[in-house]
Design a protein around this motif. Structure first.
Motif, PDB file in Angstrom:
ATOM      1  N   ASP A   1      -1.914  19.724 -21.432  1.00 61.80           N
ATOM      2  CA  ASP A   1      -1.690  18.805 -22.547  1.00 61.80           C
ATOM      3  C   ASP A   1      -0.308  18.169 -22.546  1.00 61.80           C
ATOM      4  OD1 ASP A   1      -4.252  19.270 -23.435  1.00 61.80           O
ATOM      5  OD2 ASP A   1      -3.659  20.764 -24.923  1.00 61.80           O
ATOM      6  N   GLY A   2       0.534  18.518 -21.572  1.00 65.41           N
ATOM      7  CA  GLY A   2       1.832  17.870 -21.438  1.00 65.41           C
ATOM      8  C   GLY A   2       2.973  18.503 -22.207  1.00 65.41           C
ATOM      9  N   TYR A   3       2.769  19.701 -22.758  1.00 67.09           N
ATOM     10  CA  TYR A   3       3.842  20.386 -23.481  1.00 67.09           C
ATOM     11  C   TYR A   3       4.757  21.171 -22.549  1.00 67.09           C
ATOM     12  CZ  TYR A   3       1.256  19.306 -27.724  1.00 67.09           C
ATOM     13  OH  TYR A   3       0.616  18.645 -28.736  1.00 67.09           O
ATOM     14  N   LEU A   4       4.219  21.612 -21.421  1.00 66.48           N
ATOM     15  CA  LEU A   4       4.973  22.378 -20.424  1.00 66.48           C
ATOM     16  C   LEU A   4       4.863  21.710 -19.064  1.00 66.48           C
ATOM     17  CD1 LEU A   4       3.904  26.107 -20.995  1.00 66.48           C
ATOM     18  CD2 LEU A   4       6.029  25.037 -21.687  1.00 66.48           C
ATOM     19  N   ARG A   5       5.862  21.984 -18.239  1.00 69.37           N
ATOM     20  CA  ARG A   5       5.813  21.543 -16.850  1.00 69.37           C
ATOM     21  C   ARG A   5       6.198  22.731 -15.977  1.00 69.37           C
ATOM     22  NH1 ARG A   5       9.609  17.799 -13.440  1.00 69.37           N
ATOM     23  NH2 ARG A   5      11.090  19.115 -14.492  1.00 69.37           N
ATOM     24  N   ARG A   6       5.373  23.011 -14.973  1.00 69.85           N
ATOM     25  CA  ARG A   6       5.634  24.136 -14.076  1.00 69.85           C
ATOM     26  C   ARG A   6       6.481  23.643 -12.903  1.00 69.85           C
ATOM     27  NH1 ARG A   6       0.882  27.805 -12.389  1.00 69.85           N
ATOM     28  NH2 ARG A   6      -0.122  26.021 -13.317  1.00 69.85           N
ATOM     29  N   VAL A   7       7.540  24.398 -12.604  1.00 70.62           N
ATOM     30  CA  VAL A   7       8.428  24.077 -11.488  1.00 70.62           C
ATOM     31  C   VAL A   7       8.543  25.323 -10.629  1.00 70.62           C
ATOM     32  CG1 VAL A   7      10.757  23.359 -10.839  1.00 70.62           C
ATOM     33  CG2 VAL A   7       9.731  22.463 -12.932  1.00 70.62           C
ATOM     34  N   ARG A   8       8.273  25.182  -9.340  1.00 64.99           N
ATOM     35  CA  ARG A   8       8.423  26.318  -8.421  1.00 64.99           C
ATOM     36  C   ARG A   8       9.899  26.554  -8.164  1.00 64.99           C
ATOM     37  NH1 ARG A   8       4.982  30.238  -7.562  1.00 64.99           N
ATOM     38  NH2 ARG A   8       5.350  30.526  -5.377  1.00 64.99           N
ATOM     39  N   ASP A   9      10.330  27.803  -8.284  1.00 69.73           N
ATOM     40  CA  ASP A   9      11.711  28.214  -8.022  1.00 69.73           C
ATOM     41  C   ASP A   9      11.638  29.389  -7.059  1.00 69.73           C
ATOM     42  OD1 ASP A   9      14.442  28.576  -8.124  1.00 69.73           O
ATOM     43  OD2 ASP A   9      14.455  29.414 -10.152  1.00 69.73           O
ATOM     44  N   GLY A  10      11.596  29.080  -5.765  1.00 65.39           N
ATOM     45  CA  GLY A  10      11.376  30.127  -4.766  1.00 65.39           C
ATOM     46  C   GLY A  10       9.962  30.644  -4.890  1.00 65.39           C
ATOM     47  N   ARG A  11       9.824  31.946  -5.121  1.00 61.29           N
ATOM     48  CA  ARG A  11       8.492  32.535  -5.294  1.00 61.29           C
ATOM     49  C   ARG A  11       8.084  32.620  -6.760  1.00 61.29           C
ATOM     50  NH1 ARG A  11       8.174  37.817  -1.619  1.00 61.29           N
ATOM     51  NH2 ARG A  11       8.918  38.630  -3.588  1.00 61.29           N
ATOM     52  N   ARG A  12       8.931  32.138  -7.639  1.00 55.97           N
ATOM     53  CA  ARG A  12       8.657  32.220  -9.072  1.00 55.97           C
ATOM     54  C   ARG A  12       8.291  30.850  -9.637  1.00 55.97           C
ATOM     55  NH1 ARG A  12      11.797  36.622 -11.919  1.00 55.97           N
ATOM     56  NH2 ARG A  12      12.440  37.989 -10.254  1.00 55.97           N
ATOM     57  N   ASN A  13       7.673  30.882 -10.781  1.00 54.58           N
ATOM     58  CA  ASN A  13       7.415  29.665 -11.542  1.00 54.58           C
ATOM     59  C   ASN A  13       8.398  29.603 -12.700  1.00 54.58           C
ATOM     60  OD1 ASN A  13       5.158  28.723 -10.112  1.00 54.58           O
ATOM     61  ND2 ASN A  13       3.813  30.105 -11.236  1.00 54.58           N
ATOM     62  N   ARG A  14       8.962  28.439 -12.929  1.00 54.01           N
ATOM     63  CA  ARG A  14       9.765  28.170 -14.122  1.00 54.01           C
ATOM     64  C   ARG A  14       8.972  27.178 -14.939  1.00 54.01           C
ATOM     65  NH1 ARG A  14      14.953  25.763 -13.990  1.00 54.01           N
ATOM     66  NH2 ARG A  14      15.099  26.571 -16.084  1.00 54.01           N
TER      67      ARG A  14
END
Length: 94
Positions: A20-33
């Motif tokens: 719905d556009g409230y969050l954005r997932r960003v890969r940070d190495g092996r983790r998600n931010r």
């Protein structure tokens, strides 16, 4: 304090918020931010057109522009923002 949400439930909530556009997932190495889009608008008709930024500021305890002009919330009593104040950018969850 505990919360009775399973990992699967939280994952479904995060996926819905991302869709719905409230969050954005960003890969940070092996983790998600996850970054919160504070300029996203609420969908419920009662809050239509109101940015998420006001709620985020209220939850984070950040002073709203009105509190900055009149003092802190503790000095101004139990005054709370309406949710229409502008936010201060994207908030990261990590």
């Amino acid at each position: 304090m505990s919360c009775a949400l399973t990992e699967r439930t939280v994952q479904a909530i995060v996926t819905d918020l991302e869709t719905d556009g409230y969050l954005r997932r960003v890969r940070d190495g092996r983790r998600n931010r996850y970054e919160i889009s504070d300029n996203a608008l609420f969908r419920h008709p009662a809050e239509a057109g109101v940015q998420v930024a006001g709620l985020l500021a209220l939850l984070a305890g950040a002073p709203t522009p009105r509190q900055t002009q009149t003092g802190t919330a503790s000095q101004a009593g139990t005054e709370a923002g309406t949710g229409s104040e502008a936010g201060s950018g994207v908030v990261g969850i990590g």
